[in-house]
Design a protein around this motif. Structure first.
Motif, PDB file in Angstrom:
ATOM      1  N   GLY A 185       0.818  -1.218   0.000  1.00  0.00           N
ATOM      2  CA  GLY A 185       0.000   0.000   0.000  1.00  0.00           C
ATOM      3  C   GLY A 185       0.847   1.261   0.000  1.00  0.00           C
ATOM      4  N   LYS A 186       0.150   2.430  -0.097  1.00  0.00           N
ATOM      5  CA  LYS A 186       0.919   3.673  -0.281  1.00  0.00           C
ATOM      6  C   LYS A 186       1.710   4.070   0.963  1.00  0.00           C
ATOM      7  N   HIS A 187       1.181   3.771   2.165  1.00  0.00           N
ATOM      8  CA  HIS A 187       1.906   4.179   3.365  1.00  0.00           C
ATOM      9  C   HIS A 187       3.240   3.450   3.470  1.00  0.00           C
ATOM     10  N   ASP A 247       4.811   1.800   1.181  1.00  0.00           N
ATOM     11  CA  ASP A 247       5.630   2.101   0.010  1.00  0.00           C
ATOM     12  C   ASP A 247       6.497   3.341   0.261  1.00  0.00           C
ATOM     13  N   ALA A 248       5.869   4.364   0.807  1.00  0.00           N
ATOM     14  CA  ALA A 248       6.609   5.602   1.090  1.00  0.00           C
ATOM     15  C   ALA A 248       7.691   5.349   2.141  1.00  0.00           C
TER      16      ALA A 248
END
Ligand SMILES: *Cc1c(COP(=O)(O)O)cnc(C)c1O
Length: 362
Positions: free
Chosen positions: A44-46, A48-49
């Motif tokens: 997910g994006k969290h 991933d960052a």
């Protein structure tokens, strides 16, 4: 926080208080997601960052050139003892190893299972009290790499100078990771467990020269292949999400402290304070290591008798100094003074040592 002890643990070990508090503050509800970071998808994006930032910062803080890729793997440093020879010795070349002590011996033991391996210098001859210089190292024909343990955590010795050899170096840097700069042109691979300078246990951080990936062994179970981990940016399977997250925070802390040069300078000052206390004790405290090879991360020392060592350790614990006992295989005392250990803890310890000597020397 007054209930934090002076923690001289060899690993897992003390981490920056700021990092622990920051993680605590955002633990239950990560950035408004309504769940913690360890409850969400690693794709997910969290997360991933978080992973991208940890990768970028690890290259930046450690001053790693772009010819290298960083990998976040499970299995600690010990799985690397096997993955290195599995991946690099499959075509019949030999692995050369410097036997500098306990951890180097482990690396040699495992490598022998996968390829032809020899000891290019044996520290057993001097009871592991120093590292070799270039002239000591004897390489054979058809050698793929020279494996070194840059800092022996148990023996308390480190390479002050990097060996000048004709083959690429591979380094286990577990116990002095990101505590000193490296001449990257000499290295093909640098690795270590995270639980000393980088974060919580559960991860190895590997820097691998990209140009060697193509020639790595492809006839291995997929998790064991460096080329697969690199091609998937360490997301081949579920990565160690919590260690990666904490590592990112430790990297930000290192950067804010002044980066690698500040880490190196702080380590030299903390180690210097302890070694001067030892050297100025008229032999009451004694460091068995040759001066040029003294570790900046693990300071080992003895007292005049084992009875006094036990008294020293128990009074130290009572005074708030934890984990000063030497490794069970060598005895004595050891102060591990990794990047996150505050200089105040070292100052408090040197004062305690001097007081102990004054009270107990006959
Ligand atoms: C701690 C340590 C290891 C072992 O690391 P794991 O992550 O527990 O496998 C290996 N080498 C050195 C030099 C160490 O200090």
């Amino acid at each position: 926080m007054s209930n934090r002890v002076h923690n001289f643990s060899a690993g897992p070990c003390t981490l920056p208080l700021e990092v622990l508090e920051e993680a605590q503050a955002e633990f239950v509800d990560y950035q408004g997601a309504g769940m913690s970071l360890i409850e969400m998808s690693h794709r997910g994006k969290h997360f991933d960052a978080v992973a991208n930032e940890a990768m970028a910062l690890s290259m930046e803080v450690f001053q790693v050139p772009n010819e290298f890729a960083v990998l976040f793997l499970q299995g600690g440093a010990l799985l690397q003892f096997s993955m290195i020879p599995m991946n690099l010795l499959h075509n019949g070349q030999k692995g050369a190893y410097v036997n500098s002590g306990s951890w180097a011996k482990g690396a040699i033991t495992d490598a022998k299972e996968y390829g032809e391996v020899y000891t290019a210098w044996d520290g057993a001859d001097n009871n592991y009290t120093r590292m070799p210089v270039t002239a000591d190292i004897q390489l054979q024909e058809n050698t793929r790499y020279l494996h070194i343990t840059t800092n022996e955590t148990i023996g308390g010795i480190r390479f002050a100078e990097w060996p000048e050899v004709s083959v690429p170096l591979i380094a286990d840097m577990s116990s002095e990771y990101m505590a000193r700069p490296l001449p990257w042109d000499k290295f093909d691979l640098v690795y270590g467990g995270a639980q000393k300078n980088l974060g919580p246990a559960g991860m190895a951080v590997v820097f691998i020269r990209k140009s060697i990936l193509e020639n790595c062994n492809k006839s291995l179970g997929r998790y064991l292949r460096y080329d697969i981990h690199e091609s998937k940016a360490s997301m081949f399977n579920t990565p160690p999400v919590f260690p990666i997250y904490m590592f990112g925070k430790v990297l930000k802390w290192m950067k804010a402290q002044g980066g690698l040069s500040a880490m190196e300078k702080n380590a030299a000052e903390k180690a210097g304070a302890l070694y001067s206390t030892i050297d100025n004790s008229q032999g009451y405290f004694n460091c068995p290591v040759e001066v040029a090879s003294r570790s900046h991360m693990n300071v080992v020392f003895r007292l005049p008798t084992e009875t006094l060592e036990q008294k020293f350790l128990s009074e130290a614990t009572a005074a708030g100094f934890e984990n000063l006992k030497g490794h069970r295989s060598v005895g004595g005392c050891r102060a591990s003074i990794y990047n996150a250990l505050p200089a105040e803890s070292v100052a408090a310890l040197t004062a305690f040592m001097t007081d102990f000597q004054n009270a107990n020397a006959s």
